[in-house]
Design an enzyme around this catalytic site. Structure first.
Site, PDB file in Angstrom:
ATOM      1  N   HIS A   1       0.198  -6.882   0.760  1.00 13.69           N
ATOM      2  CA  HIS A   1       1.305  -6.013  -0.046  1.00 13.69           C
ATOM      3  C   HIS A   1       2.669  -6.674   0.395  1.00 13.69           C
ATOM      4  CE1 HIS A   1       3.537  -2.825  -1.671  1.00 13.69           C
ATOM      5  NE2 HIS A   1       2.491  -2.505  -2.168  1.00 13.69           N
TER       6      HIS A   1
ATOM      7  N   GLY B   1       8.626   0.811  -6.866  1.00 16.50           N
ATOM      8  CA  GLY B   1       9.517   2.054  -6.357  1.00 16.50           C
ATOM      9  C   GLY B   1      10.795   1.799  -7.182  1.00 16.50           C
TER      10      GLY B   1
ATOM     11  N   ASN C   1      -2.400   3.519  -3.756  1.00 16.58           N
ATOM     12  CA  ASN C   1      -1.781   3.266  -2.611  1.00 16.58           C
ATOM     13  C   ASN C   1      -0.764   4.285  -2.101  1.00 16.58           C
ATOM     14  OD1 ASN C   1      -0.551   1.827  -0.423  1.00 16.58           O
ATOM     15  ND2 ASN C   1       0.223   0.311  -1.589  1.00 16.58           N
ATOM     16  N   TRP C   2      -1.180   5.179  -1.112  1.00 11.84           N
ATOM     17  CA  TRP C   2      -0.145   6.214  -0.671  1.00 11.84           C
ATOM     18  C   TRP C   2       0.929   5.831   0.181  1.00 11.84           C
ATOM     19  CZ3 TRP C   2      -4.142  10.700   0.923  1.00 11.84           C
ATOM     20  CH2 TRP C   2      -4.688  11.161  -0.200  1.00 11.84           C
ATOM     21  N   LYS C   3       0.430   4.425   0.772  1.00 15.46           N
ATOM     22  CA  LYS C   3       1.717   4.038   1.454  1.00 15.46           C
ATOM     23  C   LYS C   3       1.580   4.746   2.910  1.00 15.46           C
ATOM     24  CE  LYS C   3       3.737   1.660  -2.115  1.00 15.46           C
ATOM     25  NZ  LYS C   3       4.968   0.879  -2.610  1.00 15.46           N
TER      26      LYS C   3
ATOM     27  N   GLU D   1       5.280  -5.080   0.691  1.00 10.65           N
ATOM     28  CA  GLU D   1       5.947  -4.501   1.905  1.00 10.65           C
ATOM     29  C   GLU D   1       5.524  -5.033   3.077  1.00 10.65           C
ATOM     30  OE1 GLU D   1       5.032  -0.596   0.405  1.00 10.65           O
ATOM     31  OE2 GLU D   1       6.377  -0.783  -1.019  1.00 10.65           O
TER      32      GLU D   1
ATOM     33  N   GLU E   1       1.858  -7.735  -8.559  1.00 11.92           N
ATOM     34  CA  GLU E   1       2.970  -6.651  -8.209  1.00 11.92           C
ATOM     35  C   GLU E   1       4.159  -7.581  -8.190  1.00 11.92           C
ATOM     36  OE1 GLU E   1       1.277  -2.710  -6.554  1.00 11.92           O
ATOM     37  OE2 GLU E   1       1.906  -4.021  -4.730  1.00 11.92           O
TER      38      GLU E   1
ATOM     39  N   SER F   1       5.746   0.458 -10.536  1.00  9.47           N
ATOM     40  CA  SER F   1       6.075   1.864 -11.253  1.00  9.47           C
ATOM     41  C   SER F   1       5.129   2.233 -12.508  1.00  9.47           C
ATOM     42  CB  SER F   1       7.663   1.514 -11.939  1.00  9.47           C
ATOM     43  OG  SER F   1       8.599   1.261 -10.751  1.00  9.47           O
TER      44      SER F   1
ATOM     45  N   GLY G   1       1.596   3.277  -6.736  1.00  9.30           N
ATOM     46  CA  GLY G   1       2.471   4.094  -5.634  1.00  9.30           C
ATOM     47  C   GLY G   1       2.771   5.394  -5.558  1.00  9.30           C
ATOM     48  N   GLY G   2       4.130   5.347  -5.827  1.00 11.47           N
ATOM     49  CA  GLY G   2       4.789   6.641  -5.955  1.00 11.47           C
ATOM     50  C   GLY G   2       3.823   7.865  -6.796  1.00 11.47           C
TER      51      GLY G   2
HETATM   52  P1  13P Z   1       5.400   2.292  -7.022  1.00  6.86           P
HETATM   53  O1  13P Z   1       4.322   2.683  -8.036  1.00  6.86           O
HETATM   54  O2  13P Z   1       5.808   3.180  -6.278  1.00  6.86           O
HETATM   55  O3  13P Z   1       6.268   1.270  -7.832  1.00  6.86           O
HETATM   56  O4  13P Z   1       4.475   1.275  -6.021  1.00  6.86           O
HETATM   57  C1  13P Z   1       3.807  -0.036  -6.380  1.00  6.86           C
HETATM   58  C2  13P Z   1       3.160  -0.423  -5.227  1.00  6.86           C
HETATM   59  O5  13P Z   1       3.772  -1.144  -4.440  1.00  6.86           O
HETATM   60  C3  13P Z   1       1.600  -0.081  -5.228  1.00  6.86           C
HETATM   61  O6  13P Z   1       0.946  -1.166  -4.167  1.00  6.86           O
END
Ligand code: 13P
Length: 259
Positions: free
Chosen positions: A97, A175, A11-13, A99, A169, A215, A236-237
Site C-alpha cells: 500500500h 483520502g 481497507n479500514w487502515k 502508505e 491506487e 476516494s 478506505g474512508g
Molecule cells: P480512500 O478510499 O480513503 O481514498 O482510501 C483509498 C485507499 O487507500 C484504499 O486502500
C-alpha cells in the site's frame, strides 16, 4: 461481459477497536446477505482479525490482513507472517500500500519478497501500485506503474500471478475526495493488464483482477465498475461505515447487472 468475479475490499487502515469491529460486522452482514456476485472482503487491523473470523463464520464475507512479513517465522520483532494470518482465517493480504511505501519506506524489493511469502502460505495478495501527483503531472504515470510492477512481480510463478489482485491506487486520489475519472482509472488498469500479458501471457493477464482505489464512494462506484478493465474497488474512508460500504457493494454488483 467480464469473466472475472469482481472483488470489493474494505481497507479500514488503522481504525476500529475490537468492539467497534464486531459491531460493524453485526450491522454489515444482514445488509449484504445474498449478494454473491461480488466477492466481499474486510481488511481490519491485525488486532481485529481473530474476533472478526469468529463473527464471520457462515458468511460469504472474507478476511484480509493489511500487510505481512515474508518469512514464516523467525527473529523479526513486531512482524506477522502469512502462516500466522492463514491460521486466523485470512484469505487475502494487502501488500505494498502507498502508505506503507511512504511511511514505512517499503521498497519494491521488500514488496516482492512479501508477495512470495504470501503465496507460499496460500494467501492471495492484493498488490497496490500507483503514481504520486508530481509523477502524474510530469507525465510519468505509465513509467511509474511499469517500474513498480516489474520489480514487484520479479520471479513470481505464472500460476500465482493468475490469482493475484492488483489495486491501481493513484496516490493523489487516496483520502483526498479526488477520484480518478472512470476513463483514467480504466486506462491505468488497462496498462497494468497489458504489462502482465507482456511479462507472462494473455491468459494470465485476463485472469488477474484489477481494482481501482482512491476516494471510492457509493456515488462513483457504478461508473468505475462499468469500465471494461476494472474488476472491483479497494475502499478506505467510505468503508468505515457499514451502511455506506454495503451500498458500495450493492452498487458494484448492480453495475454487473446493467451490462
Ligand atoms: P480512500 O478510499 O480513503 O481514498 O482510501 C483509498 C485507499 O487507500 C484504499 O486502500
Amino acid at each position: 461481459m467480464k469473466m472475472r468475479k469482481p472483488i470489493v475490499v474494505a481497507n479500514w487502515k488503522m481504525h476500529k477497536l475490537v468492539a467497534e469491529a464486531r459491531d460493524y460486522v453485526r450491522r454489515f452482514r444482514p445488509l449484504v446477505e445474498g449478494l454473491d456476485r461480488v466477492e466481499i472482503v474486510l481488511a481490519p487491523p491485525f488486532t481485529a482479525l481473530a474476533p472478526l473470523a469468529e463473527e464471520l463464520k457462515g458468511s460469504q464475507i472474507k478476511l484480509a490482513a493489511q500487510d505481512t512479513w515474508h518469512e514464516a517465522q523467525g527473529a523479526y520483532t513486531g512482524e506477522v507472517s502469512a502462516l500466522m494470518l492463514r491460521e486466523l482465517g485470512c484469505r487475502y493480504v494487502i501488500i505494498g500500500h502507498s502508505e506503507r511505501r511512504e511511511h514505512c519506506k517499503e521498497s519494491d524489493e521488500l514488496i516482492n519478497l512479501k508477495l512470495k511469502g504470501a503465496f507460499a502460505y496460500d494467501l492471495i495478495p492484493i498488490l497496490c501500485v500507483g503514481e504520486r501527483l508530481e509523477e502524474r503531472q510530469a507525465g510519468k504515470t505509465v513509467a511509474v506503474l511499469e517500474g513498480q510492477l516489474r520489480a514487484d512481480l520479479a520471479g513470481l510463478a505464472k500460476g500465482d500471478v493468475a490469482r493475484l489482485v492488483i489495486a491501481y491506487e493513484p496516490v493523489w486520489a487516496i483520502g483526498t475526495g479526488e477520484t480518478a475519472s472512470p476513463e483514467d482509472a480504466n486506462e491505468g488498469a488497462k496498462f497494468i493488464r497489458a504489462l502482465v500479458a507482456d511479462l507472462y501471457d494473455e491468459a494470465t493477464a485476463q485472469s488477474v483482477r484489477i481494482q481501482y482505489g482512491g476516494s471510492v464512494r457509493p456515488e462513483n462506484i457504478a461508473a468505475l465498475m462499468a469500465q471494461e478493465e476494472i474488476d472491483g474497488a479497494l475502499v478506505g474512508g467510505a468503508s468505515l461505515d457499514p451502511v455506506v460500504f454495503a451500498e458500495i457493494v450493492r452498487r458494484a454488483q448492480g453495475g454487473e447487472e446493467e451490462r
